[in-house]
Design a protein around this motif. Sequence first.
Motif, PDB file in Angstrom:
ATOM      1  N   ALA A 103     -31.334  -2.077  39.951  1.00 32.03           N
ATOM      2  CA  ALA A 103     -30.884  -0.692  39.744  1.00 32.03           C
ATOM      3  C   ALA A 103     -31.465   0.177  40.850  1.00 32.03           C
ATOM      4  O   ALA A 103     -32.528  -0.129  41.416  1.00 32.03           O
ATOM      5  N   ILE A 104     -30.765   1.271  41.131  1.00 29.49           N
ATOM      6  CA  ILE A 104     -31.136   2.162  42.228  1.00 29.49           C
ATOM      7  C   ILE A 104     -31.262   3.587  41.702  1.00 29.49           C
ATOM      8  O   ILE A 104     -30.410   4.062  40.942  1.00 29.49           O
ATOM      9  N   GLY A 105     -32.321   4.284  42.126  1.00 24.29           N
ATOM     10  CA  GLY A 105     -32.508   5.695  41.798  1.00 24.29           C
ATOM     11  C   GLY A 105     -32.664   6.506  43.063  1.00 24.29           C
ATOM     12  O   GLY A 105     -33.183   6.021  44.069  1.00 24.29           O
ATOM     13  N   ILE A 106     -32.213   7.758  43.026  1.00 24.10           N
ATOM     14  CA  ILE A 106     -32.211   8.607  44.213  1.00 24.10           C
ATOM     15  C   ILE A 106     -32.844   9.961  43.891  1.00 24.10           C
ATOM     16  O   ILE A 106     -32.462  10.631  42.932  1.00 24.10           O
ATOM     17  N   SER A 107     -33.820  10.334  44.701  1.00 21.38           N
ATOM     18  CA  SER A 107     -34.389  11.682  44.694  1.00 21.38           C
ATOM     19  C   SER A 107     -33.980  12.350  46.002  1.00 21.38           C
ATOM     20  O   SER A 107     -33.809  11.666  47.009  1.00 21.38           O
ATOM     21  N   TYR A 108     -33.861  13.684  45.990  1.00 19.81           N
ATOM     22  CA  TYR A 108     -33.339  14.326  47.191  1.00 19.81           C
ATOM     23  C   TYR A 108     -33.821  15.765  47.317  1.00 19.81           C
ATOM     24  O   TYR A 108     -34.146  16.418  46.324  1.00 19.81           O
ATOM     25  N   GLN A 109     -33.849  16.246  48.569  1.00 22.15           N
ATOM     26  CA  GLN A 109     -34.162  17.644  48.832  1.00 22.15           C
ATOM     27  C   GLN A 109     -33.130  18.532  48.134  1.00 22.15           C
ATOM     28  O   GLN A 109     -31.930  18.330  48.237  1.00 22.15           O
ATOM     29  N   SER A 141     -25.493   8.626  47.100  1.00 23.58           N
ATOM     30  CA  SER A 141     -24.884   7.786  46.063  1.00 23.58           C
ATOM     31  C   SER A 141     -23.437   7.464  46.416  1.00 23.58           C
ATOM     32  O   SER A 141     -22.972   6.331  46.247  1.00 23.58           O
ATOM     33  N   MET A 142     -22.691   8.460  46.914  1.00 18.47           N
ATOM     34  CA  MET A 142     -21.303   8.241  47.327  1.00 18.47           C
ATOM     35  C   MET A 142     -21.219   7.195  48.433  1.00 18.47           C
ATOM     36  O   MET A 142     -20.344   6.318  48.425  1.00 18.47           O
ATOM     37  N   LYS A 143     -22.114   7.275  49.402  1.00 23.81           N
ATOM     38  CA  LYS A 143     -22.093   6.311  50.502  1.00 23.81           C
ATOM     39  C   LYS A 143     -22.380   4.893  50.004  1.00 23.81           C
ATOM     40  O   LYS A 143     -21.874   3.919  50.567  1.00 23.81           O
ATOM     41  N   MET A 144     -23.156   4.795  48.950  1.00 25.70           N
ATOM     42  CA  MET A 144     -23.510   3.476  48.432  1.00 25.70           C
ATOM     43  C   MET A 144     -22.415   2.895  47.542  1.00 25.70           C
ATOM     44  O   MET A 144     -22.194   1.687  47.523  1.00 25.70           O
ATOM     45  N   THR A 145     -21.725   3.761  46.811  1.00 20.39           N
ATOM     46  CA  THR A 145     -20.815   3.287  45.769  1.00 20.39           C
ATOM     47  C   THR A 145     -19.354   3.669  45.970  1.00 20.39           C
ATOM     48  O   THR A 145     -18.463   3.059  45.356  1.00 20.39           O
ATOM     49  N   GLY A 146     -19.085   4.695  46.764  1.00 17.69           N
ATOM     50  CA  GLY A 146     -17.721   5.213  46.886  1.00 17.69           C
ATOM     51  C   GLY A 146     -17.347   6.163  45.764  1.00 17.69           C
ATOM     52  O   GLY A 146     -16.255   6.746  45.780  1.00 17.69           O
ATOM     53  N   HIS A 179     -23.881   5.996  37.875  1.00 17.90           N
ATOM     54  CA  HIS A 179     -23.210   6.877  38.826  1.00 17.90           C
ATOM     55  C   HIS A 179     -22.346   6.108  39.826  1.00 17.90           C
ATOM     56  O   HIS A 179     -21.848   6.704  40.786  1.00 17.90           O
ATOM     57  N   GLY A 180     -22.164   4.835  39.600  1.00 17.47           N
ATOM     58  CA  GLY A 180     -21.359   4.020  40.498  1.00 17.47           C
ATOM     59  C   GLY A 180     -22.065   2.721  40.827  1.00 17.47           C
ATOM     60  O   GLY A 180     -23.266   2.564  40.588  1.00 17.47           O
ATOM     61  N   ARG A 181     -21.288   1.771  41.383  1.00 15.09           N
ATOM     62  CA  ARG A 181     -21.813   0.439  41.694  1.00 15.09           C
ATOM     63  C   ARG A 181     -21.811   0.198  43.194  1.00 15.09           C
ATOM     64  O   ARG A 181     -20.869   0.599  43.889  1.00 15.09           O
ATOM     65  N   LEU A 182     -22.852  -0.458  43.677  1.00 17.85           N
ATOM     66  CA  LEU A 182     -22.992  -0.724  45.099  1.00 17.85           C
ATOM     67  C   LEU A 182     -21.793  -1.501  45.618  1.00 17.85           C
ATOM     68  O   LEU A 182     -21.440  -2.561  45.099  1.00 17.85           O
ATOM     69  N   GLY A 208     -22.505  -4.537  43.301  1.00 23.29           N
ATOM     70  CA  GLY A 208     -22.384  -4.131  41.901  1.00 23.29           C
ATOM     71  C   GLY A 208     -23.652  -3.571  41.284  1.00 23.29           C
ATOM     72  O   GLY A 208     -23.651  -3.178  40.110  1.00 23.29           O
ATOM     73  N   ILE A 209     -24.747  -3.502  42.041  1.00 23.38           N
ATOM     74  CA  ILE A 209     -25.965  -2.879  41.504  1.00 23.38           C
ATOM     75  C   ILE A 209     -25.649  -1.412  41.171  1.00 23.38           C
ATOM     76  O   ILE A 209     -25.082  -0.695  41.997  1.00 23.38           O
ATOM     77  N   PRO A 210     -26.023  -0.934  39.982  1.00 23.38           N
ATOM     78  CA  PRO A 210     -25.705   0.456  39.638  1.00 23.38           C
ATOM     79  C   PRO A 210     -26.718   1.462  40.187  1.00 23.38           C
ATOM     80  O   PRO A 210     -27.920   1.171  40.272  1.00 23.38           O
ATOM     81  N   VAL A 211     -26.217   2.624  40.579  1.00 27.47           N
ATOM     82  CA  VAL A 211     -27.077   3.784  40.803  1.00 27.47           C
ATOM     83  C   VAL A 211     -27.201   4.466  39.446  1.00 27.47           C
ATOM     84  O   VAL A 211     -26.216   4.982  38.912  1.00 27.47           O
TER      85      VAL A 211
END
Length: 492
Positions: free
Chosen positions: A77-83, A165-170, A217-220, A233-236
Amino acid sequence: MLLLGIDVGTSSIKVSVVDAQTQQCKASAQYPETESPILSPQPGWAEQSPEMWWEHVQLAIKKAHASNTYNPADIGAIGISYQMHGLVMVDEDQQVLRNSIIWCDSRAVEIGEKAFKAIGKKTSLSHLLNSPGNFTASKLAWVKEEEPATYKKAARIMLPGDFISMKMTGEITTSISALSEGIFWDFKKDRISKDVMEHFGFDDNLIPTIQDVFSDHGRLSAGVAESLSLQPGIPVTYKAGDQPNNALSLNVLEPGEVAATAGTSGVIYGVSDELTYDPESRVNTFAHVNYTNDEKRLGVLLCINGTGILNRWVKNIFTPAISYTQMNNEASKVPVGADGLRVLPFGNGAERMLNNQIIGVHFHHIDLNLHSQAHLFRAAQEGIACAFRYGLDIMRENGMNPQVIRAGKANLFLSELFVEAFVNTTHVPVELYNCDGSVGAAIGAGIGAGVYKTPKEAFTQVKPLTVIEPTKKKEYKAVYEEWKGLLDNILK
């Protein structure tokens, strides 16, 4: 199972791989090693390239893999923190339309002030919990006014984490927490604010699909997975702004708990269960990562734009060859108060806690026969601590009275001198933890993926490294009172 956390910072991208069971970090990597550029086409403007973030995310992940301390195939699984507060715009083909207007950009202050008056102070504060100010909605309005051709091409707007996330999953998704930090969310009606959308003339279709912070939020995608040596297919399963994420990583989730950071900008972030707001919008209230309609959890955020960026500027201007540790050691040899030298650290755009004024950095009482670079190093860190005290007093006016503040041992909190100045100026003890934004994002991914039943369960093994109590209140009181007098004179 391993969890991948990505922290999209202003200065760099950091990633961490965490063992879900032990909650221990297996590897971390940062890219680039030196700070990423902030583009400033005009005074007060601040932009970065979203495609640069994406390139650096990929390079940081590959760098972490190169540590050979884990098997990338075990990441689940993937998590994203951001400015926070940045504006990213893409067209129908998910192509970036312009550089991101980032958090410390000041160009939309006047637009936000006009919206505040048009929507009405009472309505804005009671429904949005903020003035539109210089946040994402006002930045989008600036593009609409000044770059209408770009605005017309926009299919979706996003926060920086939504873009990665969009770049990773579309897939393009967002959350109530993200929309609230952009000042798009009506807390009274639990929906996108019609007042904001209608005042600025925004099309509702610009807003992505709204999901919980902790959700799929989408799949790799297969192509990205192959490039990054990950499983397709790893999920965000988690996306949050850096300050809510920092609070999560410090287990600051319930009313009364408070976190702090001191990186490029400085933040104190406290959790409330009330729809609270500052009458002057000097501090801001957003939906926290665990906000729901049934259980309100809101983050009350004090942001000071000019903290670590001042410390870095002073170092680079005067002694670029030495390390921050050497710089701090030099500063520690100077007595409290830096022999009268005072620094106001407000040189990074409009400061919300100063009613969006841009006053710049000020150096006071320089004595050419007395003051050395060590004095300047100390005075800068003391000035930053004073700015935190000034902002904390505003939070206290609004009912936030922390008994202890939790912080990660990173950035300025690595400096013993700064921590001493912070606790003695604010009069609040600090608990320091071994954590950072990328580790917090990884843990958030575990919560979103259901590895942990509750957020609290994800932090069962998190303990403070140390607790620093204030022991020199009297000495720092005199420093703060003079510092505040200097600021008050400028703000008159």
